[in-house]
Design an enzyme around this catalytic site. Structure first.
Site, PDB file in Angstrom:
ATOM      1  N   ASP A  30       0.725  -1.475  -0.468  1.00  0.00           N
ATOM      2  CA  ASP A  30      -0.093   0.175   0.042  1.00  0.00           C
ATOM      3  C   ASP A  30       1.238   1.360   0.192  1.00  0.00           C
ATOM      4  O   ASP A  30       1.914   0.754   0.607  1.00  0.00           O
ATOM      5  CB  ASP A  30      -1.100  -0.194   1.445  1.00  0.00           C
ATOM      6  CG  ASP A  30      -1.945   0.783   0.936  1.00  0.00           C
ATOM      7  OD1 ASP A  30      -3.210   0.614   0.687  1.00  0.00           O
ATOM      8  OD2 ASP A  30      -1.801   2.446   0.786  1.00  0.00           O
ATOM      9  N   LYS A  35      -1.110   2.615   7.664  1.00  0.00           N
ATOM     10  CA  LYS A  35      -1.648   1.169   7.088  1.00  0.00           C
ATOM     11  C   LYS A  35      -0.256  -0.365   6.649  1.00  0.00           C
ATOM     12  O   LYS A  35      -0.430  -1.111   8.101  1.00  0.00           O
ATOM     13  CB  LYS A  35      -2.094   1.449   5.968  1.00  0.00           C
ATOM     14  CG  LYS A  35      -2.947   1.794   5.728  1.00  0.00           C
ATOM     15  CD  LYS A  35      -4.318   0.989   4.639  1.00  0.00           C
ATOM     16  CE  LYS A  35      -5.910   1.511   4.672  1.00  0.00           C
ATOM     17  NZ  LYS A  35      -6.753   1.431   3.358  1.00  0.00           N
ATOM     18  N   THR A 121     -13.474  -2.788  -8.604  1.00  0.00           N
ATOM     19  CA  THR A 121     -14.385  -2.667  -9.653  1.00  0.00           C
ATOM     20  C   THR A 121     -14.162  -1.263 -10.414  1.00  0.00           C
ATOM     21  O   THR A 121     -14.035   0.283 -10.783  1.00  0.00           O
ATOM     22  CB  THR A 121     -16.016  -1.963  -8.780  1.00  0.00           C
ATOM     23  OG1 THR A 121     -16.059  -3.025  -7.496  1.00  0.00           O
ATOM     24  CG2 THR A 121     -17.351  -1.882  -9.640  1.00  0.00           C
ATOM     25  N   LYS A 207     -19.615  -7.383 -12.897  1.00  0.00           N
ATOM     26  CA  LYS A 207     -20.001  -7.082 -11.229  1.00  0.00           C
ATOM     27  C   LYS A 207     -20.516  -5.763 -11.178  1.00  0.00           C
ATOM     28  O   LYS A 207     -21.532  -5.816 -10.163  1.00  0.00           O
ATOM     29  CB  LYS A 207     -18.247  -6.427 -11.632  1.00  0.00           C
ATOM     30  CG  LYS A 207     -18.095  -5.491 -10.308  1.00  0.00           C
ATOM     31  CD  LYS A 207     -18.242  -6.691  -8.493  1.00  0.00           C
ATOM     32  CE  LYS A 207     -18.540  -5.165  -7.199  1.00  0.00           C
ATOM     33  NZ  LYS A 207     -19.047  -6.265  -5.943  1.00  0.00           N
ATOM     34  N   LEU A 253     -34.337  -8.112   0.094  1.00  0.00           N
ATOM     35  CA  LEU A 253     -36.287  -7.311   0.463  1.00  0.00           C
ATOM     36  C   LEU A 253     -36.671  -6.635   1.570  1.00  0.00           C
ATOM     37  O   LEU A 253     -37.175  -7.398   1.851  1.00  0.00           O
ATOM     38  CB  LEU A 253     -37.114  -8.824  -0.813  1.00  0.00           C
ATOM     39  CG  LEU A 253     -37.213  -8.777  -1.714  1.00  0.00           C
ATOM     40  CD1 LEU A 253     -38.144 -10.435  -2.125  1.00  0.00           C
ATOM     41  CD2 LEU A 253     -36.938  -7.307  -2.854  1.00  0.00           C
ATOM     42  N   GLY A 256     -36.452  -0.484   4.475  1.00  0.00           N
ATOM     43  CA  GLY A 256     -35.464  -0.067   5.252  1.00  0.00           C
ATOM     44  C   GLY A 256     -34.837   1.616   4.977  1.00  0.00           C
ATOM     45  O   GLY A 256     -35.849   1.864   3.928  1.00  0.00           O
ATOM     46  N   GLY A 260     -26.597   1.836   1.528  1.00  0.00           N
ATOM     47  CA  GLY A 260     -25.694   2.715   2.193  1.00  0.00           C
ATOM     48  C   GLY A 260     -23.767   2.120   1.281  1.00  0.00           C
ATOM     49  O   GLY A 260     -24.019   0.928   0.572  1.00  0.00           O
ATOM     50  N   CYS A 263     -20.103   1.193  -1.777  1.00  0.00           N
ATOM     51  CA  CYS A 263     -20.580   0.595  -3.384  1.00  0.00           C
ATOM     52  C   CYS A 263     -21.273   0.718  -4.446  1.00  0.00           C
ATOM     53  O   CYS A 263     -21.301   1.170  -5.033  1.00  0.00           O
ATOM     54  CB  CYS A 263     -20.279  -0.880  -3.411  1.00  0.00           C
ATOM     55  SG  CYS A 263     -18.131  -1.259  -3.308  1.00  0.00           S
ATOM     56  N   LYS A 266     -22.115   4.339  -5.411  1.00  0.00           N
ATOM     57  CA  LYS A 266     -20.611   4.455  -5.747  1.00  0.00           C
ATOM     58  C   LYS A 266     -21.556   3.964  -7.440  1.00  0.00           C
ATOM     59  O   LYS A 266     -21.262   4.309  -8.753  1.00  0.00           O
ATOM     60  CB  LYS A 266     -20.081   4.859  -5.157  1.00  0.00           C
ATOM     61  CG  LYS A 266     -18.913   3.948  -6.222  1.00  0.00           C
ATOM     62  CD  LYS A 266     -17.174   3.929  -5.769  1.00  0.00           C
ATOM     63  CE  LYS A 266     -17.241   2.405  -5.394  1.00  0.00           C
ATOM     64  NZ  LYS A 266     -16.954   1.390  -6.577  1.00  0.00           N
TER      65      LYS A 266
END
Ligand code: NAD
Ligand code: UGA
Length: 435
Positions: A30, A35, A121, A207, A253, A256, A260, A263, A266
């Site tokens: 990274d 990190k 993705t 995807k 299903l 709510g 959020g 992914c 976006k």
């Protein structure tokens, strides 16, 4: 096999742990030195249910190694996975700058034949684009090094990430048939999941299509929930009845306050941006996004209806993360709710088992409680935003005694309405009418 993974985020680390558990040697790289140093001290840079133990064990047995040095990571690996972020650009399309930067660096440092796998993705056509970037970076060094470019999108869910990475329902691999495909088969030989080999472009589209379809199921049920309230039906029963049909299935299903996470929002935007660029309107997916964008506000209207003006009123928010079992608050419904309540000048006391530290970085000034019961003390209304067990299973009779008001808004339909009414609450869920 020796595997390099670039990007130590949720996907990069979980994928690395899964590969290491299957006996491969994994070098995680990274660009963020904090990190790397955390991981070298055997600490995960984020919370993910059940991941830390495995992570620590695999680091101890030497199958999981961390480095900030990309050259070392590349040199030691036969396969290089790109698992960096692809956030939304201001216009909504996927920002490929991290993937492009990683590709340029890989091309500049490649020493011999490798398989380069895009796990992030990315929009359809990115594989070809990245192949050119890597090829140009190799040529700039006056070298001729062969490589193969593969798309292997990730389908894990946060909160169940390790289980999903170890035992995925399917593995999708976009690559050329022949030696590269054989090498990918060898990589996954111990995983007992169905492998679907496709073209790179098909894999990239699978995807987005999968995430968009799941988001559509959620917006479908949420839109129907609005109508259930007006017609005297109960969305939980409706979803149960629908889900018994195996063509529909029971999952995704749950009505709510909207989906959020890092992914669905976006990826839907990126797919719509792709469609717009290709001048192909996508009416269904536009509606999916619109329903989600208005679901939290629609729910909050119930709060206004019940409490009137919110100025100076104390509201307890239970749950901040976009779902339980993670510390991730990216695009969480709680963000919309906090914005709304602050705009109305309400006083918020929030509780979340794992998301508080992340939320404090965005809203340092709201009050944070150390337990759900502490959060509801003196609250005129309680809003359940995320269905953590700690929240759903708390002592609700005690909560009723501690709260100053009786209004309970269950944004996840996670509580038993009858039990809540018996405890003395005026209960309101999503799509559960009071006929
Ligand atoms: P993340 O933001 O948690 O992590 C990305 C990491 O990449 C960061 O640590 C960052 O420092 C590092 N990075 C960026 N550029 C780099 C570079 N050039 N060299 C080295 N490191 C670099 O992201 P994430 O949530 O793990 O998502 C990664 C990708 O996987 C995204 O495309 C996402 O859409 C996709 N995905 C995510 C999930 C999920 O549940 N989070 C599931 C499936 C797919
Ligand atoms: C989702 C997909 O499920 C993964 O397959 C995919 O790999 C991942 O996105 C990704 O591409 O990042 P994730 O976002 O981690 O995984 O979590 P989900 O369990 O899908 O939940 C997403 C959101 O939908 C949450 O806010 C959740 O509360 C909401 N949701 C989910 C509902 O509102 N109703 C449901 O019935 C299911």
């Amino acid at each position: 096999m020796n595997i390099g993974v670039i990007g130590a985020g949720y996907v990069g680390i979980t994928t690395s742990v899964a590969f290491a558990k299957y006996g491969h040697k994994v070098f995680v790289m990274d660009q963020d030195p904090t990190k790397i140093s955390m991981m070298k001290q055997n600490r995960l840079p984020f919370y993910e249910d059940g991941l830390e133990n495995e992570f620590q064990q695999l680091q101890l047995n030497g199958n999981l190694l961390f480095t900030g040095d990309l050259e070392e990571c590349i040199r030691k690996s036969d396969y290089i996975f790109i698992a960096v972020g692809t956030p939304s650009s201001p216009q909504g399309e996927a920002d490929l700058s991290y993937v492009e930067a990683a590709a340029r660096s890989i091309g500049g440092l490649l020493n011999d034949y490798k398989i380069i796998v895009i796990k992030s993705t990315v929009p359809v056509g990115t594989g070809d684009h990245i192949k050119k970037i890597i090829g140009s970076a190799i040529a700039e060094k006056d070298k001729k090094i062969p490589f193969d470019l593969v798309s292997n999108p990730e389908f894990l869910r946060e909160g169940k990430a390790l289980e999903d990475a170890l035992h995925p329902e399917r593995i999708v691999i976009g690559c050329e048939p022949g030696p590269c495909q054989k090498a990918m088969e060898r990589l996954y030989k111990d995983v007992s999941s169905t492998i679907l080999f496709t073209s790179v472009r098909d894999a990239e589209m699978i995807k987005y299509a999968s995430n968009a379809f799941l988001a559509a199921k959620i917006s479908f049920i949420n839109e129907l929930a609005r109508l259930c309230e007006k017609t005297g039906a109960n969305i939980n029963e409706v979803a149960k009845g629908m889900g018994l049909d195996s063509r529909i299935g029971p999952q995704f299903l749950r009505a709510g306050i909207g989906y959020g996470g890092s992914c669905f929002p976006k990826d839907l935007k990126a797919l719509l941006a792709m469609a717009s660029e290709k001048k192909t309107p996508m009416d269904i997916l536009t509606a999916v996004s619109n329903v989600n964008d208005t679901q939290a506000e629609w729910f909050l209207e119930k709060v206004i209806d019940a409490l009137g003006p919110l100025e100076g009123k104390q509201i307890a928010l239970l749950g901040l993360t976009f779902k339980p079992q993670t510390d991730d608050i990216r695009e969480a419904s709680s963000l919309r709710i906090i914005d709304f309540l602050l705009h109305k000048k309400a006083i918020i006391t929030a509780f979340d088992p794992k998301g508080t530290e992340n939320m404090k970085k965005i809203y340092p000034d709201i009050l944070y409680a150390s337990s759900p019961l502490a959060a509801v003390k003196n609250a005129e209304a309680i809003l359940v935003v995320t269905e953590w067990n700690e929240i759903v299973e708390m002592d609700w009779e005690k909560a009723k005694v501690l709260a100053s008001g009786s209004h309970l808004f269950d944004g996840r339909n996670a509580l038993d309405p009858s039990a809540m009414k018996r405890a003395g609450f005026i209960y309101k869920g999503v799509g559960i009418s009071s006929f």
